[in-house]
Design an enzyme around this catalytic site. Sequence first.
Site, PDB file in Angstrom:
ATOM      1  N   LYS A  55       0.829  -1.221   0.000  1.00 14.12           N
ATOM      2  CA  LYS A  55       0.000   0.000   0.000  1.00 14.12           C
ATOM      3  C   LYS A  55       0.860   1.266   0.000  1.00 14.12           C
ATOM      4  O   LYS A  55       0.662   2.171  -0.802  1.00 14.12           O
ATOM      5  CB  LYS A  55      -0.914   0.052   1.249  1.00 14.12           C
TER       6      LYS A  55
ATOM      7  N   ARG B 171      -9.185   1.344   9.182  1.00 13.76           N
ATOM      8  CA  ARG B 171      -8.764  -0.008   9.549  1.00 13.76           C
ATOM      9  C   ARG B 171      -9.820  -0.717  10.382  1.00 13.76           C
ATOM     10  O   ARG B 171      -9.629  -1.883  10.749  1.00 13.76           O
ATOM     11  CB  ARG B 171      -7.490   0.077  10.371  1.00 13.76           C
TER      12      ARG B 171
ATOM     13  N   ARG C 284      11.661  -5.504   4.930  1.00 19.39           N
ATOM     14  CA  ARG C 284      11.386  -4.100   4.627  1.00 19.39           C
ATOM     15  C   ARG C 284      12.344  -3.178   5.380  1.00 19.39           C
ATOM     16  O   ARG C 284      12.691  -3.413   6.521  1.00 19.39           O
ATOM     17  CB  ARG C 284       9.937  -3.790   5.021  1.00 19.39           C
TER      18      ARG C 284
ATOM     19  N   ARG D 184      11.666  -1.091  11.005  1.00 22.95           N
ATOM     20  CA  ARG D 184      10.690  -0.688  12.012  1.00 22.95           C
ATOM     21  C   ARG D 184      10.624  -1.725  13.127  1.00 22.95           C
ATOM     22  O   ARG D 184      10.701  -2.917  12.873  1.00 22.95           O
ATOM     23  CB  ARG D 184       9.307  -0.580  11.352  1.00 22.95           C
TER      24      ARG D 184
ATOM     25  N   ARG E 266       0.114  -8.627  13.750  1.00 28.61           N
ATOM     26  CA  ARG E 266      -0.503  -7.622  12.880  1.00 28.61           C
ATOM     27  C   ARG E 266      -1.380  -8.264  11.818  1.00 28.61           C
ATOM     28  O   ARG E 266      -2.427  -7.726  11.447  1.00 28.61           O
ATOM     29  CB  ARG E 266       0.569  -6.740  12.245  1.00 28.61           C
TER      30      ARG E 266
HETATM   31  P1  ADP Z   1       1.430  -1.728   7.844  1.00 26.41           P
HETATM   32  O1  ADP Z   1       0.570  -1.264   6.716  1.00 26.41           O
HETATM   33  O2  ADP Z   1       2.701  -2.313   7.410  1.00 26.41           O
HETATM   34  O3  ADP Z   1       0.703  -2.576   8.843  1.00 26.41           O
HETATM   35  P2  ADP Z   1       1.319   0.940   9.043  1.00 26.41           P
HETATM   36  O4  ADP Z   1       2.494   1.843   8.964  1.00 26.41           O
HETATM   37  O5  ADP Z   1       0.126   1.241   8.217  1.00 26.41           O
HETATM   38  O6  ADP Z   1       1.881  -0.504   8.741  1.00 26.41           O
HETATM   39  O7  ADP Z   1       0.826   0.846  10.570  1.00 26.41           O
HETATM   40  C1  ADP Z   1       1.695   0.596  11.649  1.00 26.41           C
HETATM   41  C2  ADP Z   1       0.926   0.602  12.962  1.00 26.41           C
HETATM   42  O8  ADP Z   1       0.351   1.897  13.174  1.00 26.41           O
HETATM   43  C3  ADP Z   1      -0.245  -0.357  13.032  1.00 26.41           C
HETATM   44  O9  ADP Z   1       0.152  -1.660  13.415  1.00 26.41           O
HETATM   45  C4  ADP Z   1      -1.134   0.323  14.091  1.00 26.41           C
HETATM   46  O10 ADP Z   1      -0.663   0.090  15.394  1.00 26.41           O
HETATM   47  C5  ADP Z   1      -0.928   1.793  13.779  1.00 26.41           C
HETATM   48  N1  ADP Z   1      -1.952   2.320  12.843  1.00 26.41           N
HETATM   49  C6  ADP Z   1      -1.740   2.809  11.596  1.00 26.41           C
HETATM   50  N2  ADP Z   1      -2.902   3.204  11.012  1.00 26.41           N
HETATM   51  C7  ADP Z   1      -3.879   2.950  11.925  1.00 26.41           C
HETATM   52  C8  ADP Z   1      -5.281   3.109  11.927  1.00 26.41           C
HETATM   53  N3  ADP Z   1      -5.948   3.606  10.856  1.00 26.41           N
HETATM   54  N4  ADP Z   1      -5.959   2.719  13.041  1.00 26.41           N
HETATM   55  C9  ADP Z   1      -5.332   2.223  14.112  1.00 26.41           C
HETATM   56  N5  ADP Z   1      -4.006   2.030  14.172  1.00 26.41           N
HETATM   57  C10 ADP Z   1      -3.274   2.386  13.096  1.00 26.41           C
END
Ligand code: ADP
Length: 224
Positions: A13, A88, A122, A165, A176
Amino acid sequence: MKAIFLGPPGVGKGTYASRISPQMGIAHISTGDLLREEVKKKTELGLKAKEYMDRGELVPDELVIDMLEKRIREKDCENGFILDGFPRTIPQAEALEKIVKIDVVINLLLKDEFLIEKISARRQCRKCGEIYNLADIDREGIKMPPILPKVPGKCDKCGGELYQRDDDKEETVRERLEVYKKQTAPLIEYYRKKGLLKEVRVTGGPEKMVPIVMEAMRSPPQTK
Ligand code: ADP
Ligand code: ZN
């Protein structure tokens, strides 16, 4: 163009959004990147969010919704945007509906086995957030060459340091994926019912996938 990129962690994404948004002249909004900024700056929100992120859990809806709402009202979003990592949960999607009308939802599909391999390999730029990947996948019809920086460990765009990360370590990755299946995957049906969903099966790296995803964004969504 107001689009949502949906799909499990590691599906690409962020990589696709960061390449497509400048080409389309729209903003790229990654709630993960926004939250990591808050953590880095040790803001009140950042301190709260960090404990959830470290465990691979979702940050509570009200915190993320508030942050997103402010971001969407900024000037660079006037022409449109790609939401990467938001919504999400169903409550997040319902809150979003009250703020803005979405044109299309791209659902990106890839098997778990590849997701885990890609996330573990990554690397991200500490300064600008650019994403790289050391994984070299070429099997079962899926061909994803590594995305390497020109100088090892350094970002091509800004020279920043590349790092892994904390939540990209294997234990957290599995959590996750579970969280994705329970809390985020229901959004697929949610948007399908609204007639906004377009599915894109990921079979290659950004060179192959970016044009396919852009085409999916431009052609009208399939109806129920
Ligand atoms: P990935 O797409 O690889 O899972 P992200 O960078 O999108 O990683 O998200 C990393 C973390 O940030 C998630 O595991 C969550 O804890 C938090 N996070 C990101 N976006 C949201 C969201 N829309 N709602 C709740 N938590 C979020
Ligand atoms: Zn950088």
